[in-house]
Design a protein around this motif. Structure first.
Motif, PDB file in Angstrom:
ATOM      1  N   GLN A 135      25.533 -19.286  42.383  1.00  0.00           N
ATOM      2  CA  GLN A 135      24.990 -20.455  42.953  1.00  0.00           C
ATOM      3  C   GLN A 135      24.653 -19.993  44.324  1.00  0.00           C
ATOM      4  O   GLN A 135      23.885 -21.019  44.990  1.00  0.00           O
ATOM      5  CB  GLN A 135      26.184 -21.622  43.069  1.00  0.00           C
ATOM      6  N   HIS A 136      24.555 -19.008  44.887  1.00  0.00           N
ATOM      7  CA  HIS A 136      24.140 -18.441  46.057  1.00  0.00           C
ATOM      8  C   HIS A 136      23.260 -17.333  46.059  1.00  0.00           C
ATOM      9  O   HIS A 136      23.367 -16.256  45.426  1.00  0.00           O
ATOM     10  CB  HIS A 136      25.324 -18.114  47.097  1.00  0.00           C
ATOM     11  N   ASN A 142      38.524 -17.069  35.869  1.00  0.00           N
ATOM     12  CA  ASN A 142      37.774 -15.900  35.900  1.00  0.00           C
ATOM     13  C   ASN A 142      36.280 -16.485  35.587  1.00  0.00           C
ATOM     14  O   ASN A 142      35.325 -16.054  36.348  1.00  0.00           O
ATOM     15  CB  ASN A 142      38.115 -14.926  34.886  1.00  0.00           C
ATOM     16  N   GLN A 143      35.889 -17.390  34.467  1.00  0.00           N
ATOM     17  CA  GLN A 143      34.720 -17.932  34.370  1.00  0.00           C
ATOM     18  C   GLN A 143      34.299 -18.694  35.566  1.00  0.00           C
ATOM     19  O   GLN A 143      32.977 -18.641  36.054  1.00  0.00           O
ATOM     20  CB  GLN A 143      34.634 -18.584  33.225  1.00  0.00           C
ATOM     21  N   ALA A 144      35.100 -19.589  35.937  1.00  0.00           N
ATOM     22  CA  ALA A 144      34.593 -20.331  37.349  1.00  0.00           C
ATOM     23  C   ALA A 144      34.204 -19.541  38.459  1.00  0.00           C
ATOM     24  O   ALA A 144      33.172 -19.742  39.041  1.00  0.00           O
ATOM     25  CB  ALA A 144      35.576 -21.239  37.552  1.00  0.00           C
ATOM     26  N   TYR A 145      34.817 -18.518  38.829  1.00  0.00           N
ATOM     27  CA  TYR A 145      34.692 -17.631  39.762  1.00  0.00           C
ATOM     28  C   TYR A 145      33.272 -17.001  39.650  1.00  0.00           C
ATOM     29  O   TYR A 145      32.301 -17.002  40.754  1.00  0.00           O
ATOM     30  CB  TYR A 145      35.651 -16.588  40.050  1.00  0.00           C
ATOM     31  N   TRP A 146      32.914 -16.376  38.505  1.00  0.00           N
ATOM     32  CA  TRP A 146      31.907 -15.627  38.507  1.00  0.00           C
ATOM     33  C   TRP A 146      30.603 -16.529  38.376  1.00  0.00           C
ATOM     34  O   TRP A 146      29.383 -16.427  38.922  1.00  0.00           O
ATOM     35  CB  TRP A 146      31.842 -14.655  37.212  1.00  0.00           C
ATOM     36  N   SER A 147      30.833 -17.627  37.704  1.00  0.00           N
ATOM     37  CA  SER A 147      29.836 -18.601  37.640  1.00  0.00           C
ATOM     38  C   SER A 147      29.461 -19.216  39.040  1.00  0.00           C
ATOM     39  O   SER A 147      28.134 -19.405  39.411  1.00  0.00           O
ATOM     40  CB  SER A 147      30.083 -19.645  36.752  1.00  0.00           C
ATOM     41  N   ARG A 148      30.352 -19.484  39.936  1.00  0.00           N
ATOM     42  CA  ARG A 148      30.131 -20.030  41.385  1.00  0.00           C
ATOM     43  C   ARG A 148      29.360 -19.123  42.167  1.00  0.00           C
ATOM     44  O   ARG A 148      28.753 -19.442  43.113  1.00  0.00           O
ATOM     45  CB  ARG A 148      31.594 -20.405  41.969  1.00  0.00           C
ATOM     46  N   LEU A 149      29.787 -17.686  42.025  1.00  0.00           N
ATOM     47  CA  LEU A 149      28.991 -16.753  42.878  1.00  0.00           C
ATOM     48  C   LEU A 149      27.508 -16.701  42.637  1.00  0.00           C
ATOM     49  O   LEU A 149      26.682 -16.267  43.477  1.00  0.00           O
ATOM     50  CB  LEU A 149      29.529 -15.407  42.399  1.00  0.00           C
TER      51      LEU A 149
END
Length: 341
Positions: free
Chosen positions: A224-225, A215-222
């Motif tokens: 980046q755009h 979950n932390q990785a998903y929201w963090s990756r968003l």
């Protein structure tokens, strides 16, 4: 009986939530898991794309529309893509299908791009089955905070003011709104995850949205755009302690509330209501007009004036040809709760 309201005029406001990078972030964070396996397979034409992955549901192992469950899965259309891009995408998927049977869902009937894409597939000979899975609650924000106060009960307004004063005696009550960026997303998401860990959802083994590395990785990756919806996190604190959070996606005049919660230790102070009031006041001030509050309501959402709005649905599509026709006849009989498109 709950009154229903036609919010179809807000359909265009829903565009822009599905972008190419949202599916990519989902793939990196969550595949393989929960019956899904990668890699993500993308069908792409200039101006639009749609992503699929393998998904096992019961005895069925199908290509299914990929992406985060909420706010919705769908077709990613670039700004200005429109009808030609959707028509090209439907033609490409028909020419190079990802299997004879495709599962798409959950979809929302307010996502006009994805609904139009399905219509274009059907025009090319695809058949389909549909299952309505629920309905989201939507809050049409008024033009002013005074109008918001007028549409809720006086007792709710007075109670929030009283609870804020009482909680403030334990420590200064503050709220923070953060548009998440690469630099600060990790620390802020971790703060919210600690609150979620202390919430009833986590304590009862519910579906957490922030706790855990995926979950932390998903929201963090968003974060980046720069294209597509903004990831916004609100935190309510009492003194130095965070006690409530609310995670949103915002695009145009629409706010989608993905997850919210509060520390159970502070339940008597209704921190969720305190934070909601600050959020809605801020949204009105910034010109937002629609709050998509997700499916279901125990009564809390209606207290603010939210009403049933867009429907959620699942689809199974069958490609033109003998194999697709046979699959359609078989599943039409087997899936009694589904109806033809």
């Amino acid at each position: 009986m709950v009154e229903e309201r036609d919010l179809s005029s807000n359909a265009l406001a829903r565009r822009g939530f599905v972008r190419a990078h949202t599916s990519e972030a989902w793939e990196h964070a969550y595949l393989p898991d929960n019956g899904w396996r990668g890699p993500l397979t993308v069908v792409r034409v200039p101006g639009a794309e749609v992503a699929f992955a393998r998904k096992r549901t019961g005895k069925l192992d199908l290509w299914a529309l990929g992406g985060y469950y909420w706010p919705w899965r769908g077709v990613a259309v670039e700004p200005g893509g429109g009808e030609p891009a959707l028509a090209g995408l439907a033609a490409e998927l028909t020419r190079r299908p990802r299997g004879a049977v495709l599962r798409m869902g959950p979809l929302i009937d307010g996502d006009t791009d994805t609904q139009r894409f399905v219509t274009l597939l059907r025009a090319r000979g695809w058949r389909g089955l549909k299952q309505v899975s629920g309905q989201v609650f939507e809050l049409a924000l008024p033009a002013s905070a005074q109008a918001l106060q007028a549409q809720v009960s006086a007792s709710l307004w007075k109670n929030i003011a009283y609870l804020r004063r009482r909680l403030d005696k334990q420590g200064p009550v503050t709220t923070e709104r953060h548009r998440l960026t690469v630099a600060q997303a990790g620390a802020l998401l971790q703060r919210a995850a600690l609150v979620e860990q202390a919430s009833w959802v986590a304590q009862q083994g519910g579906d957490v949205k922030l706790v855990g590395a995926p979950n932390q990785a998903y929201w963090s990756r968003l974060t980046q755009h720069g294209d597509g919806p903004e990831v916004v996190l609100w935190l309510l604190s009492c003194g130095a302690r965070d006690i409530a959070y609310s995670l949103h996606l915002e695009h145009g005049q629409t706010m989608c509330i993905v997850a919210n919660g509060y520390d159970e230790e502070f339940k008597a102070s209704s921190p969720g209501s305190l934070l909601s009031l600050d959020i809605f006041r801020d949204a009105i001030g910034r010109g937002l007009r629609l709050v998509d509050w997700g499916q279901g309501d125990s009564g809390y959402k209606q207290r603010w004036g939210a009403l049933p709005g867009a429907r959620m649905m699942n689809l199974i599509l069958f490609r033109p040809g003998l194999v697709g026709a046979a699959g359609y006849r078989l599943l039409k009989t087997a899936l009694s709760s589904w109806e033809p498109l």
